[in-house]
Design a protein around this motif. Structure first.
Motif, mmCIF file in Angstrom:
data_model
loop_
_atom_site.group_PDB
_atom_site.id
_atom_site.type_symbol
_atom_site.label_atom_id
_atom_site.label_comp_id
_atom_site.label_asym_id
_atom_site.label_seq_id
_atom_site.Cartn_x
_atom_site.Cartn_y
_atom_site.Cartn_z
ATOM 1 N N ASP A 52 1.005 -1.337 -0.076
ATOM 2 C CA ASP A 52 0.057 0.032 0.054
ATOM 3 C C ASP A 52 0.827 1.193 0.009
ATOM 4 O O ASP A 52 0.732 2.094 0.897
ATOM 5 C CB ASP A 52 -0.823 0.023 1.283
ATOM 6 C CG ASP A 52 -2.089 -1.184 1.271
ATOM 7 O OD1 ASP A 52 -2.036 -1.550 0.151
ATOM 8 O OD2 ASP A 52 -2.804 -1.394 2.356
ATOM 9 N N VAL A 169 -8.023 3.379 13.856
ATOM 10 C CA VAL A 169 -8.254 3.142 12.359
ATOM 11 C C VAL A 169 -7.020 4.167 11.873
ATOM 12 O O VAL A 169 -7.258 5.233 12.123
ATOM 13 C CB VAL A 169 -9.707 3.720 11.963
ATOM 14 C CG1 VAL A 169 -9.669 3.516 10.482
ATOM 15 C CG2 VAL A 169 -10.545 2.790 12.572
ATOM 16 N N VAL A 171 -5.219 5.966 8.695
ATOM 17 C CA VAL A 171 -5.561 6.431 7.354
ATOM 18 C C VAL A 171 -4.446 7.306 6.906
ATOM 19 O O VAL A 171 -3.294 7.707 7.716
ATOM 20 C CB VAL A 171 -6.509 7.433 7.474
ATOM 21 C CG1 VAL A 171 -7.808 6.771 7.761
ATOM 22 C CG2 VAL A 171 -6.414 8.569 8.130
#
Length: 173
Positions: A52, A169, A171
């Protein structure tokens, strides 16, 4: 360990040891976690999500109390040596006080240890002798998050400190 292994984690589940793991027997705790497929990071690091766009470094250090049990104590430099130096770094370190030595070397440090103070009758008595008790702190370029956990130490009670399981989370910036 079975409950942790059942977590839906695309990149696997990682853990670090805390002081109570040493009291219970660190080798047995490690064997149980590893047997459930959990990666126990003891002064180690691994690259997460390299596909990624580079990913990030997940680092874990041994507990401060490990020195009392024949280990060398937490060694961030050793964990850092396992990952490329240009990656963003997230550190798992059971005791939040380690952030004072390592602030600025990692973007985020995730810790526990304090039980959120455990007893909070309208104020935090734990805050009188602990610098980092619960929640988020900014320390010289590092975000520290101290989870209250769900266990107790001493008397099996919590007052004004509900148990916590945190979902973080990440990001891309």
């Amino acid at each position: 360990a079975r409950k942790l292994a059942d977590l839906p984690a695309r990149d696997g589940v990682a853990a670090v040891l805390g002081n109570h793991d040493y009291y219970a027997g660190a080798d047995a705790v490690i064997a149980t976690l590893a047997g459930a497929g959990i990666d126990v990071l003891r002064d180690a690091g691994r690259r997460i999500r390299s596909a990624d766009g580079g990913g990030f470094a997940l680092l874990g250090v041994d507990d401060l109390s490990s020195e009392k049990h024949g280990r060398t104590g937490p060694r961030l430099a050793r964990a850092l040596s396992a990952v490329p130096p240009d990656l963003a770094r997230i550190l798992l370190s059971h005791q939040p006080s380690t952030v004072d030595a390592w602030a600025g070397q990692v973007a985020v440090q995730l810790s526990g240890h304090t039980h959120g103070g455990q007893i909070n009758p309208g104020f935090s008595p734990a805050g009188l002798f602990m610098k980092y008790v619960a929640g988020a702190y900014e320390v010289n370029g590092t975000t520290l998050y101290v989870n209250r956990g769900f266990g107790t130490v001493g008397a099996p009670s919590r007052v004004g400190v509900p148990p916590e399981v945190t979902r973080i989370v990440l990001v891309a910036a």
